[in-house]
Design an enzyme around this catalytic site. Structure first.
Site, PDB file in Angstrom:
ATOM      1  N   GLU A 245      -0.453  -9.245  -0.633  1.00  0.00           N
ATOM      2  CA  GLU A 245      -1.886  -9.473  -0.403  1.00  0.00           C
ATOM      3  C   GLU A 245      -2.672  -9.419  -1.714  1.00  0.00           C
ATOM      4  OE1 GLU A 245      -1.780  -6.293   2.553  1.00  0.00           O
ATOM      5  OE2 GLU A 245      -2.747  -7.671   3.943  1.00  0.00           O
TER       6      GLU A 245
ATOM      7  N   GLY B 135       0.827  -4.983   0.956  1.00  0.00           N
ATOM      8  CA  GLY B 135      -0.349  -5.030   0.092  1.00  0.00           C
ATOM      9  C   GLY B 135      -0.058  -5.668  -1.266  1.00  0.00           C
TER      10      GLY B 135
ATOM     11  N   ALA C  81       0.865  -1.176   0.000  1.00  0.00           N
ATOM     12  CA  ALA C  81       0.000   0.000   0.000  1.00  0.00           C
ATOM     13  C   ALA C  81       0.906   1.232   0.000  1.00  0.00           C
ATOM     14  CB  ALA C  81      -0.892  -0.017   1.236  1.00  0.00           C
TER      15      ALA C  81
ATOM     16  N   GLU D   7       4.596  -5.108   7.238  1.00  0.00           N
ATOM     17  CA  GLU D   7       3.804  -4.069   7.906  1.00  0.00           C
ATOM     18  C   GLU D   7       4.237  -3.840   9.347  1.00  0.00           C
ATOM     19  OE1 GLU D   7       2.565  -6.436   5.945  1.00  0.00           O
ATOM     20  OE2 GLU D   7       0.999  -5.605   4.659  1.00  0.00           O
TER      21      GLU D   7
HETATM   22  N1  CAA Z   1       4.649   3.242  -0.599  1.00  0.00           N
HETATM   23  C1  CAA Z   1       5.047   4.404  -1.136  1.00  0.00           C
HETATM   24  N2  CAA Z   1       6.221   4.557  -1.775  1.00  0.00           N
HETATM   25  C2  CAA Z   1       7.010   3.476  -1.882  1.00  0.00           C
HETATM   26  C3  CAA Z   1       6.655   2.228  -1.344  1.00  0.00           C
HETATM   27  C4  CAA Z   1       5.397   2.137  -0.685  1.00  0.00           C
HETATM   28  N3  CAA Z   1       4.924   0.976  -0.178  1.00  0.00           N
HETATM   29  N4  CAA Z   1       7.641   1.352  -1.590  1.00  0.00           N
HETATM   30  C5  CAA Z   1       8.586   2.025  -2.265  1.00  0.00           C
HETATM   31  N5  CAA Z   1       8.211   3.304  -2.442  1.00  0.00           N
HETATM   32  C6  CAA Z   1       8.951   4.371  -3.107  1.00  0.00           C
HETATM   33  C7  CAA Z   1      10.087   4.876  -2.236  1.00  0.00           C
HETATM   34  O1  CAA Z   1       9.611   5.790  -1.290  1.00  0.00           O
HETATM   35  C8  CAA Z   1      10.984   5.481  -3.284  1.00  0.00           C
HETATM   36  O2  CAA Z   1      10.457   6.739  -3.639  1.00  0.00           O
HETATM   37  P1  CAA Z   1      11.419   8.051  -3.646  1.00  0.00           P
HETATM   38  O3  CAA Z   1      12.388   7.777  -4.775  1.00  0.00           O
HETATM   39  O4  CAA Z   1      10.468   9.159  -3.925  1.00  0.00           O
HETATM   40  O5  CAA Z   1      12.090   8.097  -2.319  1.00  0.00           O
HETATM   41  C9  CAA Z   1      10.813   4.560  -4.479  1.00  0.00           C
HETATM   42  O6  CAA Z   1       9.593   3.869  -4.260  1.00  0.00           O
HETATM   43  C10 CAA Z   1      11.914   3.525  -4.599  1.00  0.00           C
HETATM   44  O7  CAA Z   1      12.012   2.842  -3.376  1.00  0.00           O
HETATM   45  P2  CAA Z   1      13.394   2.637  -2.589  1.00  0.00           P
HETATM   46  O8  CAA Z   1      14.308   3.789  -2.833  1.00  0.00           O
HETATM   47  O9  CAA Z   1      13.065   2.340  -1.160  1.00  0.00           O
HETATM   48  O10 CAA Z   1      13.940   1.351  -3.348  1.00  0.00           O
HETATM   49  P3  CAA Z   1      14.913   0.219  -2.768  1.00  0.00           P
HETATM   50  O11 CAA Z   1      15.269  -0.631  -3.933  1.00  0.00           O
HETATM   51  O12 CAA Z   1      15.986   0.806  -1.937  1.00  0.00           O
HETATM   52  O13 CAA Z   1      13.971  -0.649  -1.791  1.00  0.00           O
HETATM   53  C11 CAA Z   1      11.970  -1.823  -1.106  1.00  0.00           C
HETATM   54  C12 CAA Z   1      12.902  -1.378  -2.296  1.00  0.00           C
HETATM   55  C13 CAA Z   1      12.685  -2.828  -0.238  1.00  0.00           C
HETATM   56  C14 CAA Z   1      10.743  -2.462  -1.746  1.00  0.00           C
HETATM   57  C15 CAA Z   1      11.589  -0.580  -0.262  1.00  0.00           C
HETATM   58  O14 CAA Z   1      11.101   0.436  -1.143  1.00  0.00           O
HETATM   59  C16 CAA Z   1      10.528  -0.837   0.752  1.00  0.00           C
HETATM   60  O15 CAA Z   1      10.827  -1.403   1.793  1.00  0.00           O
HETATM   61  N6  CAA Z   1       9.277  -0.426   0.490  1.00  0.00           N
HETATM   62  C17 CAA Z   1       8.189  -0.532   1.445  1.00  0.00           C
HETATM   63  C18 CAA Z   1       7.705  -1.970   1.568  1.00  0.00           C
HETATM   64  C19 CAA Z   1       6.623  -2.021   2.624  1.00  0.00           C
HETATM   65  O16 CAA Z   1       6.837  -1.761   3.787  1.00  0.00           O
HETATM   66  N7  CAA Z   1       5.383  -2.413   2.200  1.00  0.00           N
HETATM   67  C20 CAA Z   1       4.256  -2.499   3.072  1.00  0.00           C
HETATM   68  C21 CAA Z   1       3.431  -1.241   2.988  1.00  0.00           C
HETATM   69  S1  CAA Z   1       2.134  -1.194   4.202  1.00  0.00           S
HETATM   70  C22 CAA Z   1       0.873  -2.110   3.537  1.00  0.00           C
HETATM   71  O17 CAA Z   1       0.994  -2.662   2.462  1.00  0.00           O
HETATM   72  C23 CAA Z   1      -0.376  -2.211   4.363  1.00  0.00           C
HETATM   73  C24 CAA Z   1      -1.308  -3.262   3.889  1.00  0.00           C
HETATM   74  O18 CAA Z   1      -1.335  -4.352   4.390  1.00  0.00           O
HETATM   75  C25 CAA Z   1      -2.281  -3.004   2.866  1.00  0.00           C
END
Ligand code: CAA
Length: 271
Positions: free
Chosen positions: A125, A122, A79, A145
């Site tokens: 999911e 998400g 998400a 999460e």
């Molecule tokens: N939401 C919003 N933006 C996101 C994102 C997310 N879930 N995941 C990645 N991005 C964005 C980053 O913020 C970044 O944007 P900027 O360049 O503007 O900073 C861009 O995508 C690239 O990401 P990274 O620089 O972090 O890339 P990376 O290769 O270093 O890492 C990753 C990749 C490991 C996937 C890392 O981006 C990450 O950990 N993302 C979040 C994963 C996460 O926690 N997901 C769960 C979300 S909560 C949820 O999903 C609730 C639910 O149950 C519905």
């Protein structure tokens, strides 16, 4: 590679996704998540577009199966955290936040997730809302999460346990660890793993196979299998028997069995 035909002029015009018809017979609905800068984070607008296209694909009589994919780098990184950052309890509770995502699980036609790269939170999911998950060799699955101070909110605590059992589901949800495609396959989350560059083509081939059968029978199969998640074994077996009996009221059951006996390919009419 099959033909690419837009269903209607609006179908290729979305902001966060691409949607096309694919397959030799244009019978596969294809959705590609397309927010590369955010690793396909599932913002509200993206999920609304997915729902809208699913509505179109469900109405389209040609389409027998749907494929949902992302990019080589990310199926979806979850998400949209930036969208959620300043949300409040009263707003998410009042608006039943994320409830409409379930549209994907409620699709009457089969949906196959083709997962390359990250399927996190998400994203994992969303893949689990699909009926079959195929993965590219570099795919990574996880429910991180907990590291954000929240819990999976789009089915992760319920669907993962059904897919991989309690210990593995708890491990993924409580540690935020990721698993790779091979582990996801051995634990039952994923049914096939393909080389990254072949994943979409191979998934479309499987979708074409499903789309070649009677759409009516396919829908009945899907409904009966999904009933197993909702019913006791006794109720589920009863439901299955009733649906099985109902196939005897269809032209396609008659045609399928006649074609077998007459040693010819079946010509289904979805009736
Ligand atoms: N939401 C919003 N933006 C996101 C994102 C997310 N879930 N995941 C990645 N991005 C964005 C980053 O913020 C970044 O944007 P900027 O360049 O503007 O900073 C861009 O995508 C690239 O990401 P990274 O620089 O972090 O890339 P990376 O290769 O270093 O890492 C990753 C990749 C490991 C996937 C890392 O981006 C990450 O950990 N993302 C979040 C994963 C996460 O926690 N997901 C769960 C979300 S909560 C949820 O999903 C609730 C639910 O149950 C519905």
């Amino acid at each position: 590679m099959g033909f690419i035909v837009h269903l209607n002029p609006n179908l290729g015009d979305h902001e966060h996704i691409k949607a096309e018809k694919r397959g030799q017979k244009n019978n596969v609905g294809f959705i590609q998540l397309n927010r590369p800068k955010a690793l396909n984070a599932l913002c509200d607008g993206l999920m609304k577009e997915v729902s809208q296209v699913l509505d179109e694909f469900e109405k389209d009589k040609e389409i027998g199966c749907i494929v949902l994919t992302g990019s080589d780098r990310a199926f979806a990184a979850g998400a949209d955290i930036k969208e959620m950052q300043n949300q409040t309890f009263s707003k998410v509770y009042g608006g039943n936040f994320l409830n409409h995502w379930n549209r994907v699980a409620e699709c009457k036609k089969p949906v196959i997730a083709a997962v390359n790269g990250f399927a996190l939170g998400g994203g994992c999911e969303l893949a689990m809302m699909c009926d079959i998950i195929y993965a590219g060799e570099k795919a990574q699955f996880g429910q991180p999460e907990i590291s954000l101070g929240t819990i999976p909110g789009a089915g992760g605590t319920q669907r993962l346990i059904r897919a991989v059992g309690k210990s593995k589901a708890m491990e993924l949800i409580l540690t935020a660890d990721r698993i790779n495609a091979q582990d996801a396959q051995s634990s039952g989350l994923v049914s096939k793993v393909f080389p990254v560059d072949q994943l979409v083509t191979e998934t479309i081939k499987q979708a074409e196979k499903i789309a070649s059968f009677s759409k009516l029978t396919v829908a009945m199969c899907k409904e009966a299998v999904n009933a197993a998640n909702e019913m006791s074994l006794r109720e589920g077996l009863h439901f299955e028997k009733r649906v099985f009996h109902a196939t005897f009221a269809t032209d396609d059951r008659k045609e399928g069995m006649s074609a077998f006996v007459e040693k010819r390919p079946a010509k289904f009419t979805d009736s």
